[in-house]
Scaffold this motif. Structure first.
Motif, PDB file in Angstrom:
ATOM      1  N   MET A  35     -57.387 -11.395  92.198  1.00  0.00           N
ATOM      2  CA  MET A  35     -57.459 -12.699  92.852  1.00  0.00           C
ATOM      3  C   MET A  35     -58.692 -12.826  93.741  1.00  0.00           C
ATOM      4  O   MET A  35     -59.363 -13.866  93.756  1.00  0.00           O
ATOM      5  CB  MET A  35     -56.197 -12.947  93.681  1.00  0.00           C
ATOM      6  CG  MET A  35     -54.983 -13.379  92.897  1.00  0.00           C
ATOM      7  SD  MET A  35     -55.244 -14.932  92.000  1.00  0.00           S
ATOM      8  CE  MET A  35     -55.541 -16.049  93.354  1.00  0.00           C
ATOM      9  N   SER A  36     -58.999 -11.785  94.503  1.00  0.00           N
ATOM     10  CA  SER A  36     -60.170 -11.851  95.387  1.00  0.00           C
ATOM     11  C   SER A  36     -61.459 -11.916  94.578  1.00  0.00           C
ATOM     12  O   SER A  36     -62.411 -12.606  94.962  1.00  0.00           O
ATOM     13  CB  SER A  36     -60.190 -10.663  96.353  1.00  0.00           C
ATOM     14  OG  SER A  36     -60.362  -9.445  95.663  1.00  0.00           O
ATOM     15  N   ARG A  37     -61.507 -11.229  93.445  1.00  0.00           N
ATOM     16  CA  ARG A  37     -62.707 -11.276  92.601  1.00  0.00           C
ATOM     17  C   ARG A  37     -62.895 -12.658  91.981  1.00  0.00           C
ATOM     18  O   ARG A  37     -64.013 -13.164  91.903  1.00  0.00           O
ATOM     19  CB  ARG A  37     -62.625 -10.201  91.499  1.00  0.00           C
ATOM     20  CG  ARG A  37     -62.829  -8.785  92.023  1.00  0.00           C
ATOM     21  CD  ARG A  37     -63.085  -7.801  90.899  1.00  0.00           C
ATOM     22  NE  ARG A  37     -61.889  -7.552  90.097  1.00  0.00           N
ATOM     23  CZ  ARG A  37     -60.956  -6.657  90.390  1.00  0.00           C
ATOM     24  NH1 ARG A  37     -61.068  -5.921  91.482  1.00  0.00           N
ATOM     25  NH2 ARG A  37     -59.920  -6.481  89.599  1.00  0.00           N
ATOM     26  N   ILE A  38     -61.790 -13.277  91.553  1.00  0.00           N
ATOM     27  CA  ILE A  38     -61.867 -14.625  90.982  1.00  0.00           C
ATOM     28  C   ILE A  38     -62.357 -15.620  92.042  1.00  0.00           C
ATOM     29  O   ILE A  38     -63.243 -16.453  91.784  1.00  0.00           O
ATOM     30  CB  ILE A  38     -60.488 -15.066  90.431  1.00  0.00           C
ATOM     31  CG1 ILE A  38     -60.121 -14.241  89.189  1.00  0.00           C
ATOM     32  CG2 ILE A  38     -60.479 -16.563  90.099  1.00  0.00           C
ATOM     33  CD1 ILE A  38     -58.694 -14.437  88.708  1.00  0.00           C
ATOM     34  N   LEU A  39     -61.789 -15.526  93.244  1.00  0.00           N
ATOM     35  CA  LEU A  39     -62.174 -16.421  94.338  1.00  0.00           C
ATOM     36  C   LEU A  39     -63.649 -16.224  94.701  1.00  0.00           C
ATOM     37  O   LEU A  39     -64.401 -17.193  94.840  1.00  0.00           O
ATOM     38  CB  LEU A  39     -61.282 -16.163  95.557  1.00  0.00           C
ATOM     39  CG  LEU A  39     -61.546 -16.994  96.813  1.00  0.00           C
ATOM     40  CD1 LEU A  39     -61.384 -18.476  96.530  1.00  0.00           C
ATOM     41  CD2 LEU A  39     -60.611 -16.559  97.945  1.00  0.00           C
ATOM     42  N   ALA A  40     -64.064 -14.970  94.848  1.00  0.00           N
ATOM     43  CA  ALA A  40     -65.458 -14.674  95.215  1.00  0.00           C
ATOM     44  C   ALA A  40     -66.421 -15.169  94.142  1.00  0.00           C
ATOM     45  O   ALA A  40     -67.461 -15.761  94.451  1.00  0.00           O
ATOM     46  CB  ALA A  40     -65.623 -13.179  95.432  1.00  0.00           C
ATOM     47  N   LYS A  41     -66.066 -14.949  92.879  1.00  0.00           N
ATOM     48  CA  LYS A  41     -66.925 -15.380  91.764  1.00  0.00           C
ATOM     49  C   LYS A  41     -67.081 -16.898  91.756  1.00  0.00           C
ATOM     50  O   LYS A  41     -68.194 -17.426  91.569  1.00  0.00           O
ATOM     51  CB  LYS A  41     -66.310 -14.904  90.446  1.00  0.00           C
ATOM     52  CG  LYS A  41     -67.017 -15.381  89.190  1.00  0.00           C
ATOM     53  CD  LYS A  41     -68.274 -14.617  88.936  1.00  0.00           C
ATOM     54  CE  LYS A  41     -68.880 -14.986  87.573  1.00  0.00           C
ATOM     55  NZ  LYS A  41     -70.164 -14.307  87.341  1.00  0.00           N
ATOM     56  N   ALA A  42     -65.987 -17.620  92.001  1.00  0.00           N
ATOM     57  CA  ALA A  42     -66.032 -19.088  91.995  1.00  0.00           C
ATOM     58  C   ALA A  42     -66.943 -19.598  93.109  1.00  0.00           C
ATOM     59  O   ALA A  42     -67.747 -20.519  92.900  1.00  0.00           O
ATOM     60  CB  ALA A  42     -64.624 -19.655  92.163  1.00  0.00           C
ATOM     61  N   ILE A  43     -66.836 -19.003  94.288  1.00  0.00           N
ATOM     62  CA  ILE A  43     -67.623 -19.463  95.435  1.00  0.00           C
ATOM     63  C   ILE A  43     -69.100 -19.118  95.253  1.00  0.00           C
ATOM     64  O   ILE A  43     -69.978 -19.963  95.471  1.00  0.00           O
ATOM     65  CB  ILE A  43     -67.068 -18.862  96.742  1.00  0.00           C
ATOM     66  CG1 ILE A  43     -65.693 -19.487  97.043  1.00  0.00           C
ATOM     67  CG2 ILE A  43     -68.019 -19.104  97.910  1.00  0.00           C
ATOM     68  CD1 ILE A  43     -64.927 -18.792  98.149  1.00  0.00           C
TER      69      ILE A  43
END
Length: 451
Positions: free
Chosen positions: A185-193
């Motif tokens: 989840m943190s990787r998905i969020l970081a990638k999106a931002i």
């Protein structure tokens, strides 16, 4: 009906083109004065000063969670700095709730009808201000673009960046550390931002975690040292404090020590959350005893204030008091504990009175290094390496995950002995550090002043 929608869409495009011509104001997320953490306050103060210098005519909106009247005094008399608060609790004014604001921003993104967008802006003032701003700058507290402190905290801290992406407003990730990302989840969020940003500034010359996320080629990425290097310092006015400084200066060599309440408590879990290689309490106690034995004068300098009691895992003052109590009465006379509730400018002034500094809060170390005071950083995160490598001081970073107590104390004592040599090297490097920070903000201003 189709013709009417087409007319609305054309009107919206025309108005948005006009709006882009007249965009003004900058929103700053991820730093505020509404926290007991003086490192975060240092980021807020330094960021505001840099933005004011390079965007002279723009208002700065300092956006942060939760009410805290006390710390707003630092910006109360400046008309060009406007504090805006939002809340995560459901028990607040609906248009102040972070979830409601993001839902409204999603509607704003999806619905292209200008009248509805105007209604959304009228109901949610933050959306109106953000949609008319030059850009949103998010500094994420310097090190919270990560799940190192937990996924929940990362999600909450993403509010400013997510608002920017939903509204289609330029997002500038201001100088900070990135990663690690332990969960999917943190990787998905970081990638999106990261992928939705316009500019990315990193405190690391080469960010491993940004490379892992993969930055699209059209996004500008630059190295920029921590903005807190440029923080001003202010003398402390308290008569009682002046007496303390006078007493401290009677000793030949003054060692400033910052004890992290968070590490002292074992992190938020209380169970060595950061996987240190030693018991932090034992290390600090033994370090103080060894420094006294070497006849150094110790000044304990908290850099994060909460309640001053064991109820807060963040409180450096409580941890410092506990260390003082654990040391014998005879030795206590050789230690000064600074209990005054000092702001970030005053703390920098105080740290500048030391000959050598040992810090577990990274911004306490930056306050020292920025004044050419050699500082050993007790590192529990790669953010220390980012900052120390940026100023060519990797040798002063103590990796608390790899060293034993004895090895760590020997490292500190050897570094103190080399302090004069290290001080000269810092003095030679500081000008480049300051210049690089100003270059980055000057670049940013040139780009946005063209738009």
């Amino acid at each position: 009906m189709i013709d009417l929608l087409r007319i609305e869409e054309l009107q919206l495009q025309h108005n948005m083109q006009n709006l882009r011509k007249h965009k003004s104001g900058i929103l700053l997320f991820g730093a505020s004065f509404a926290t007991g953490n003086r490192g975060v306050s240092a980021l807020a103060a330094a960021s505001i000063d840099l933005i004011k210098k390079y965007f002279e005519n723009d208002r700065i909106y300092l956006v942060f969670p939760g009410p805290d009247e006390k710390k707003e005094n630092q910006i109360k008399n400046n008309r060009n700095i406007i504090p805006i608060k939002y809340r995560f609790t459901p028990f607040c004014i609906p248009n102040k709730n972070a979830c409601n604001i993001l839902c409204a921003a999603l509607l704003y993104k999806v619905i292209k009808i200008e009248k509805i967008r105007r209604i959304i802006c009228r109901l949610f003032p933050l959306i109106k201000i953000a949609s008319e701003s030059r850009f949103i700058g998010d500094i994420w507290g310097g090190d919270s673009f990560s799940d190192i402190y937990g996924l929940t905290r990362m999600v909450k801290r993403s509010f400013g960046s997510m608002l920017s992406l939903l509204l289609g407003v330029d997002l500038v990730l201001l100088p900070q550390s990135y990663g690690p990302y332990k969960t999917i989840m943190s990787r998905i969020l970081a990638k999106a931002i990261v992928s939705g940003s316009n500019r990315i500034y990193s405190r690391a010359k080469e960010s491993e975690w940004l490379n892992r996320l993969g930055i699209p080629n059209n996004i500008s990425q630059s190295f920029c040292p921590d903005v807190a290097f440029t923080l001003k310092k202010e003398p402390i006015e308290s008569d009682g404090f002046r007496w303390q400084v006078k007493e401290i200066n009677k000793r030949k060599t003054i060692i400033g020590v910052n004890i992290s309440g968070l590490l002292y408590a074992g992190g938020y879990t209380g169970k060595n959350m950061f996987n240190l290689g030693f018991d932090y309490k034992d290390f600090i106690n033994e370090l103080c005893r060894k420094l006294i034995k070497e006849e150094y004068r110790i000044v304990l300098i908290p850099h994060t204030y909460k309640s001053g009691t064991a109820n807060s895992v963040e409180d450096d003052l409580y941890a410092s008091r506990d260390v003082l109590l654990s040391i014998g009465r005879e030795q206590q006379s050789l230690i000064n504990l600074i209990e005054d509730d000092l702001n970030q400018y005053e703390l920098k002034y105080l740290i500048g009175k030391t000959d050598f500094f040992i810090g577990s809060r990274m911004h306490s170390c930056i306050a020292a290094i920025s004044q050419a005071i050699p500082a050993v950083g007790i590192s529990y995160s790669h953010k220390f390496m980012d900052v120390y490598r940026a100023v060519g001081l990797e040798e002063l970073m103590l990796d608390a995950k790899k060293n034993s107590i004895d090895e760590s104390i020997e490292f500190v004592l050897n570094s103190i002995k080399k302090r004069q040599e290290i001080k000269r090297r810092i003095e030679n490097n500081l000008e480049d550090t300051f210049s690089r920070i100003h270059e980055c903000f000057s670049e940013l201003a040139r780009e946005y002043n063209k738009k």
